[in-house]
Design an enzyme around this catalytic site. Structure first.
Site, mmCIF file in Angstrom:
data_model
loop_
_atom_site.group_PDB
_atom_site.id
_atom_site.type_symbol
_atom_site.label_atom_id
_atom_site.label_comp_id
_atom_site.label_asym_id
_atom_site.label_seq_id
_atom_site.Cartn_x
_atom_site.Cartn_y
_atom_site.Cartn_z
ATOM 1 N N HIS A 176 0.829 -1.210 0.000
ATOM 2 C CA HIS A 176 0.000 0.000 0.000
ATOM 3 C C HIS A 176 0.862 1.258 0.000
ATOM 4 O O HIS A 176 0.518 2.266 -0.631
ATOM 5 C CB HIS A 176 -0.931 0.008 1.219
ATOM 6 N N HIS A 208 -9.080 -2.578 -5.273
ATOM 7 C CA HIS A 208 -7.994 -2.786 -4.313
ATOM 8 C C HIS A 208 -6.968 -3.772 -4.862
ATOM 9 O O HIS A 208 -5.757 -3.596 -4.633
ATOM 10 C CB HIS A 208 -8.516 -3.289 -2.971
ATOM 11 N N ASP A 245 -3.008 -3.169 -5.133
ATOM 12 C CA ASP A 245 -1.946 -4.087 -4.717
ATOM 13 C C ASP A 245 -0.961 -4.346 -5.856
ATOM 14 O O ASP A 245 0.261 -4.403 -5.652
ATOM 15 C CB ASP A 245 -2.546 -5.426 -4.272
ATOM 16 N N HIS A 255 -0.445 -11.400 -4.591
ATOM 17 C CA HIS A 255 0.907 -10.908 -4.305
ATOM 18 C C HIS A 255 1.991 -11.804 -4.902
ATOM 19 O O HIS A 255 2.964 -11.318 -5.468
ATOM 20 C CB HIS A 255 1.103 -10.757 -2.802
ATOM 21 N N HIS A 282 49.019 -18.911 -21.644
ATOM 22 C CA HIS A 282 47.594 -19.215 -21.514
ATOM 23 C C HIS A 282 47.048 -19.680 -22.853
ATOM 24 O O HIS A 282 46.670 -18.875 -23.707
ATOM 25 C CB HIS A 282 46.828 -17.986 -21.018
#
Length: 464
Positions: A79, A261, A265, A288, A367
């Site tokens: 929120h 709502h 979220d 969520h 190398h």
């Protein structure tokens, strides 16, 4: 015209209780500098640890979104995060003296009003957006969750919820631009079903719960005795079921307030991507866990795109910011251990350096002389030297400082680097330098391919 970053003019505090912990908590919004982003600070803990508002820091999504970092956690952040995005902000430090943000009335409106009261401040740095380049999708077939982000030169949301509830039914909500958040979404409160409320009460999971901060949907037959029991728990004279199928503790602010709502979220959870988004987000049955998983998917797409974009358009023939001689005035390294030939871009937050790989390098003698490959450890060293130039550029007398590694993380070698290749390194500060400690993200490219990438932490110290 470029949009500038925003913070607030001054500190402002709110007090309330945590929904699940029941702890009294004070939350303080504080101004923050450019490129700070959103961060929480647990001022009640030793050292007052900082927690970045980042989807990679999410540790729990069972009854809200919890983030954890540096040994500290903060719960129910969604929120607060939604209010920051809804108020079009970029840089805020949120100080909290408890383990959970205050639930207030179950929506974002109190946070929005506090931020408005603090006043908005325009900053100097341009805001960064991520525009969704193509459809990005996320699904959970077993839970019938579907989320898609589509290209759009704005931030639009459409949300549908369906809990197979005859009372709630199927609901839709949407906003055509984030500017509508305050009016259409911010005041929409959290909700739960009566059977969930009873379970949480019986298991002591909502110690701060109150009938003033949640819509309770009555999804089953309820007896007078059960209503009397609830009234006693919440210190009410009486509780009944309203005609809309909810407890009569409050009136709905919108007929589809639960769907609105859920959209709130989602805005809050997607804020954990860490950058302002442009796109149309459509979601069916989000929650969520799904929101955070989707945020991580978007963040991964951003990371992949940034890794390619930051290197491909550099003109290596342009006049350098520093040539080899000038670099030796900054770095203490000398041949055969100087691995940066020139710097072609340098700002306060990033540096771009060039390394020409030639067969006459000393290390090729031993190398793989029959099949020469630029050693990975030396690629990291070359990247670190490039980053060292960025860090040393922050002091007036770099020749009097040395840079030391503290940590290297997330190292990946993606393709071989051979004689004749030109490596272009870009190192970006991941956060502002503090106490001489710099955290950088480095990428090395050959042409349009990533050869190496790593996250590095280094410290500059003055030569004694």
């Amino acid at each position: 015209m470029n949009v500038k970053q925003k913070t607030i003019k001054g500190e402002i505090s709110l007090k309330g209780v945590g929904l699940h912990t029941g702890a009294n908590v004070t939350l303080t919004f504080c101004p923050a500098p450019d490129n700070h982003g959103f961060k929480f600070q647990r001022v009640d803990l030793p050292g007052q640890p900082i927690i970045d508002a980042d989807c990679d820091n999410v540790t729990d999504t069972a009854r809200g979104t919890t983030i954890t970092q540096n040994g500290a956690s903060i719960s129910t952040v969604e929120h607060v995060m939604a209010s920051l995005v809804g108020m079009d902000l970029d840089n805020i430090l949120i100080k909290v003296d408890g383990p959970e943000t205050p639930i207030m009335d179950g929506s974002s409106i109190k946070f929005v009003e506090a931020l408005e009261e603090a006043g908005l401040a325009i900053q100097n740095t341009d805001r960064e957006y991520y525009t969704i380049p193509h459809n990005i999708t996320y699904t959970e077939p077993d839970r019938k969750v579907e989320i898609v982000a589509m290209p759009l030169d704005d931030y639009r949301f459409t949300c549908m919820i369906d809990y197979n509830s005859p009372v709630l039914g199927s609901q839709h909500a949407g906003i055509s631009t984030i500017d509508e958040f305050k009016k259409e979404i911010a005041s929409c409160r959290t909700f739960c079903f009566l059977h969930e409320l009873e379970y949480q009460l019986n298991h002591n999971l909502i110690k701060g719960g109150d009938l003033n901060n949640a819509i309770v949907i009555v999804d089953k037959e309820v007896t007078k005795q059960e209503l009397q029991h609830l009234a006693k728990i919440f210190n009410r004279k009486e509780i009944d079921v309203a005609p809309q199928g909810i407890l009569n503790n409050m009136e709905l602010r919108y007929q589809n307030e639960p769907a609105r709502h859920k959209l709130l979220d989602m805005i809050g959870d997607l804020a954990l991507v860490g950058v302002h988004l442009k796109g149309h987000i459509m979601a069916a049955r989000p929650g969520h866990a799904a929101n955070v998983a989707f945020a991580k998917k978007i963040k991964a797409a951003i990371k992949k795109e940034k890794g390619k974009k930051k290197i491909t358009n550099y003109d290596i023939n342009a006049k350098p910011v520093y040539d080899t001689v000038q670099i030796m005035n900054i770095l203490p390294h000398r041949q055969p251990f100087l691995f940066v030939d020139k710097v072609i871009e340098l700002t306060k937050t990033y540096v771009v350096g060039v390394k020409n790989v030639t067969m006459n390098e000393e290390f090729f003698k031993g190398h793989f002389p029959g099949a020469p490959v630029f050693p990975g450890v030396l690629q990291i060293e070359a990247m670190a030297q490039t980053g060292g130039i960025l860090v040393l550029n922050t002091v007036p007398d770099p020749e009097n400082y040395l840079t030391y590694f503290l940590k290297i993380d997330n190292v990946r070698f993606r393709s071989q680097v051979q004689p004749g290749d030109t490596l272009i390194f870009r190192c970006d500060l991941m956060e502002p330098i503090r106490r001489g400690i710099a955290q950088m993200k480095g990428i090395g490219m050959v042409g349009d391919k990533i050869a190496v990438e790593a996250e590095m932490m280094a410290q500059i110290t003055k030569v004694k």
